[in-house]
Design a protein around this motif. Structure first.
Motif, mmCIF file in Angstrom:
data_model
loop_
_atom_site.group_PDB
_atom_site.id
_atom_site.type_symbol
_atom_site.label_atom_id
_atom_site.label_comp_id
_atom_site.label_asym_id
_atom_site.label_seq_id
_atom_site.Cartn_x
_atom_site.Cartn_y
_atom_site.Cartn_z
ATOM 1 N N ARG A 117 110.680 56.199 9.256
ATOM 2 C CA ARG A 117 110.175 54.925 8.774
ATOM 3 C C ARG A 117 111.295 54.016 8.238
ATOM 4 O O ARG A 117 111.218 52.783 8.385
ATOM 5 C CB ARG A 117 109.117 55.173 7.698
ATOM 6 N N ASP A 118 112.322 54.614 7.621
ATOM 7 C CA ASP A 118 113.401 53.797 7.059
ATOM 8 C C ASP A 118 114.106 52.969 8.123
ATOM 9 O O ASP A 118 114.389 51.795 7.933
ATOM 10 C CB ASP A 118 114.417 54.707 6.345
ATOM 11 N N GLN A 119 114.353 53.627 9.271
ATOM 12 C CA GLN A 119 114.991 52.901 10.376
ATOM 13 C C GLN A 119 114.142 51.731 10.848
ATOM 14 O O GLN A 119 114.631 50.651 11.135
ATOM 15 C CB GLN A 119 115.191 53.857 11.568
ATOM 16 N N LEU A 120 112.811 52.002 10.893
ATOM 17 C CA LEU A 120 111.884 50.962 11.355
ATOM 18 C C LEU A 120 111.889 49.785 10.383
ATOM 19 O O LEU A 120 111.924 48.617 10.800
ATOM 20 C CB LEU A 120 110.474 51.559 11.481
ATOM 21 N N VAL A 121 111.882 50.100 9.086
ATOM 22 C CA VAL A 121 111.917 49.040 8.069
ATOM 23 C C VAL A 121 113.198 48.209 8.225
ATOM 24 O O VAL A 121 113.153 46.981 8.202
ATOM 25 C CB VAL A 121 111.837 49.659 6.652
ATOM 26 N N ALA A 122 114.286 48.911 8.441
ATOM 27 C CA ALA A 122 115.552 48.204 8.598
ATOM 28 C C ALA A 122 115.525 47.293 9.821
ATOM 29 O O ALA A 122 115.961 46.142 9.763
ATOM 30 C CB ALA A 122 116.677 49.225 8.729
ATOM 31 N N ALA A 123 114.969 47.799 10.948
ATOM 32 C CA ALA A 123 114.899 47.013 12.181
ATOM 33 C C ALA A 123 114.037 45.778 11.992
ATOM 34 O O ALA A 123 114.399 44.676 12.419
ATOM 35 C CB ALA A 123 114.345 47.882 13.314
ATOM 36 N N LEU A 124 112.881 45.967 11.332
ATOM 37 C CA LEU A 124 111.976 44.831 11.102
ATOM 38 C C LEU A 124 112.641 43.819 10.179
ATOM 39 O O LEU A 124 112.549 42.603 10.378
ATOM 40 C CB LEU A 124 110.651 45.319 10.494
#
Lengths: 272, 301
Positions: B235-242
């Motif tokens: 999820r952290d990677q996804l948050v960063a991408a968004l």
């Protein structure tokens, strides 16, 4: 359209228990009254040491016993008729009833007709009880049952008609007083207290007696034509009771007026 | 197979004394579709349906079924089937006798009684007095009454109320089937979520007046901005991408809630950032939001 509605109204009564519960109470009550009074008067008229004049003569006694079916039993068809209407309100059954037959006057007419039929059944059942118990008691004391008299049978037939008309009056009352508890209270209070009291009071003066004979119970007794127990001497010497057909018309008119009033007071109103 | 006819309300108004329960209501319900008649409690739904069925006399306007007023229908139960409340039974009468009485009144073949009892799943309770029925069983019996005459038009007031989850699933499928057969199906409810899986069209009233009508999807367009739920094993990677794509989002228990983007756009952001996606779908709550906004406009309740 009328016949299907009539069949439905008959089925409504036959598929619930109240009609035969009330019929059984009617039979027990009438057997008790007719048989009990027959035995009482039979005992008076045959026992030694009692003046036989104290007991009514048998041509008076027998029809009085047989007529107890309407004198005492008329409250049962009234209750059946009123319950047939008020249970529609109480259980919110007017909704499916009017959905199936949207012509409301037709439904009320079918209900009255069905109750005329059931009132007649109550009449027949009640007559079997009053004649069976009454004639049985008279025979027991060796008194004449008057059952070979055609006038007795005509009177019995008019007793059945009276109970049939009372059931239709019940329909009108139910439509006029849709609250079931209120309707039952009013019917019991009127038939068991108000009317007997009025009839007793009005017999003391001729002018009052001439009005008192138009009371529904008095009209019913006039229709049947049996000497009524508490009606003995109810009309003074100057006042003749109504003719049997006048009594019958009066009951029919009462049924009609109450039903038409009930139609406008409750039957044609919004079903919410 | 009976085919449906349209239901038409034209300027229907009902006043109880000074209170207007329904004001100048006009709409049309088409056959072959399930129409949801929605509004909060007290909005006038039941009064409107009762006017359609001739039980309540409108103060003004008219409601017709295929152009005919209910009380003028030649065989009412075979034209319109309706279930209005769960309590319209004599408690001392059995279900079979209850239906038998009205089959007689409406000149319906008595053979229909066991058929409709079977349809609603009450066959084994048919000889029981209705007084001992549960709310769900009463609902089913009410539905059996509506189906008695195999009508082309069905009007059901809160038919899902009181049913257990299994019953709800069954009735949803059943209503769909009736509509597919070409019948007109009008169902009322005070909860959109209760009927949104079964209705094609919605008619929404509040305080006795029409506030919205149209296909169910029309609520989505008028609704709040689209929200997309997306989640990733990482999820952290996804948050960063968004965050890098400057999307508006918030973290929720079920995933990340993205506002203002379509699911495809969100998926592209994740793909471009090389983040694995474990779920990606549009949030459904938009319908309920716009329903509440609509009925709230009238200031009701």
């Amino acid at each position: 359209m009328f016949l299907p509605a009539l069949r439905a109204e008959v089925a409504k009564i036959l598929t619930t228990r109240i009609w035969w519960v009330l019929a059984i109470i009617l039979v027990v009550y009438i057997v008790f009254i007719s048989g009990g009074l027959g035995a009482l008067f039979g005992f008076f008229s045959t026992s030694e040491g009692q003046a036989t004049e104290q007991a009514p003569p048998t041509e008076f006694l027998a029809p009085m016993l047989y007529g107890s079916v309407s004198t005492f039993g008329y409250v049962f068809p009234v209750l059946l008729g009123a319950l047939a209407v008020t249970s529609e309100y109480r259980h919110q059954m007017l909704t499916p009833t009017f959905l199936a037959t949207p012509k409301r006057g037709l439904v009320l007419g079918a209900k009255s007709t069905a109750l005329l039929f059931f009132g007649a059944i109550y009449g027949v059942v009640g007559v079997i009880a009053s004649v069976g118990a009454g004639a049985g008691a008279l025979t027991l004391f060796g008194l004449d049952t008057q059952l070979d008299n055609s006038e007795t049978w005509a009177m019995i037939g008019r007793g059945v008609l009276a109970l049939a008309l009372w059931a239709v009056i019940g329909v009108g009352l139910g439509a006029l007083i849709p609250n079931q508890v209120a309707a039952i209270v009013v019917i019991l209070a009127f038939t068991q207290f108000v009317e007997p009291t009025l009839r007793a009071v009005t017999m003391f003066a001729d002018w009052a007696a001439s009005l008192g004979r138009f009371l529904p119970g008095a009209a019913s007794d006039a229709l049947v034509g049996a000497p009524s127990l508490f009606g003995v001497g109810a009309t003074g010497p100057g006042v003749d009771p109504l003719e049997w057909w006048q009594g019958g018309l009066l009951l029919a008119a009462l049924a009609l007026v109450l039903t038409v009033l009930g139609y406008f007071v409750s039957w044609k109103r919004d079903v919410t | 197979m009976p085919t449906g006819v349209p239901i038409e309300f034209a300027g229907v108004t009902k006043r109880f004394g000074p209170v207007a329960a329904v004001s100048d209501l006009s709409f049309r319900v088409e056959p072959g579709r399930v129409t949801g008649f929605l509004g909060p409690n007290g909005a006038g739904k039941t009064t409107t349906l009762r006017m359609l069925l001739g039980l309540v006399t409108p103060t003004a306007g008219s409601a017709t079924i295929g152009g005919v007023r209910y009380r003028d229908l030649l065989s009412p139960l075979s034209s319109v089937g309706s279930a209005l409340e769960a309590a319209s039974f004599h408690p001392g009468r059995t279900a079979r006798d209850h239906l038998g009485v009205y089959a007689k009144a409406a000149r319906i073949d008595p053979k229909q009684v066991p058929i409709v009892l079977d349809t609603v799943g009450l066959t084994e309770h048919a000889a029981r007095r209705v007084g001992g029925y549960s709310l769900g069983m009463r609902q089913r019996l009410g539905l059996a009454f509506a189906l008695l005459g195999d009508p082309g038009v069905l009007v059901l007031d809160e038919p899902i109320n009181g049913l257990d989850p299994e019953g709800i699933k069954w009735i949803r499928g059943f209503l769909r089937q009736l509509a597919v057969e070409g019948r007109t199906v009008l169902i009322s409810s005070h909860l959109l979520s209760e009927v949104q899986q079964s209705v094609d069209e919605v008619v929404i009233i509040a305080r006795g007046t029409l506030v919205h009508r149209g296909p169910l999807s029309s609520l989505e367009i008028e609704g709040a901005a689209t929200k997309v739920i997306v989640d990733s094993p990482n999820r952290d990677q996804l948050v960063a991408a968004l965050g890098a794509a400057s999307a508006t989002f918030e973290e929720a228990r079920a995933g990340i809630l993205v506002t203002g983007l379509e699911p495809g756009q969100v998926g592209h952001i994740a793909f471009a950032a090389g983040v694995e996606v474990s779920s990606l779908h549009r949030q459904k709550s938009g319908l309920e939001d716009s329903f509440l906004a609509l009925v709230g406009e009238g200031g009701s309740l």
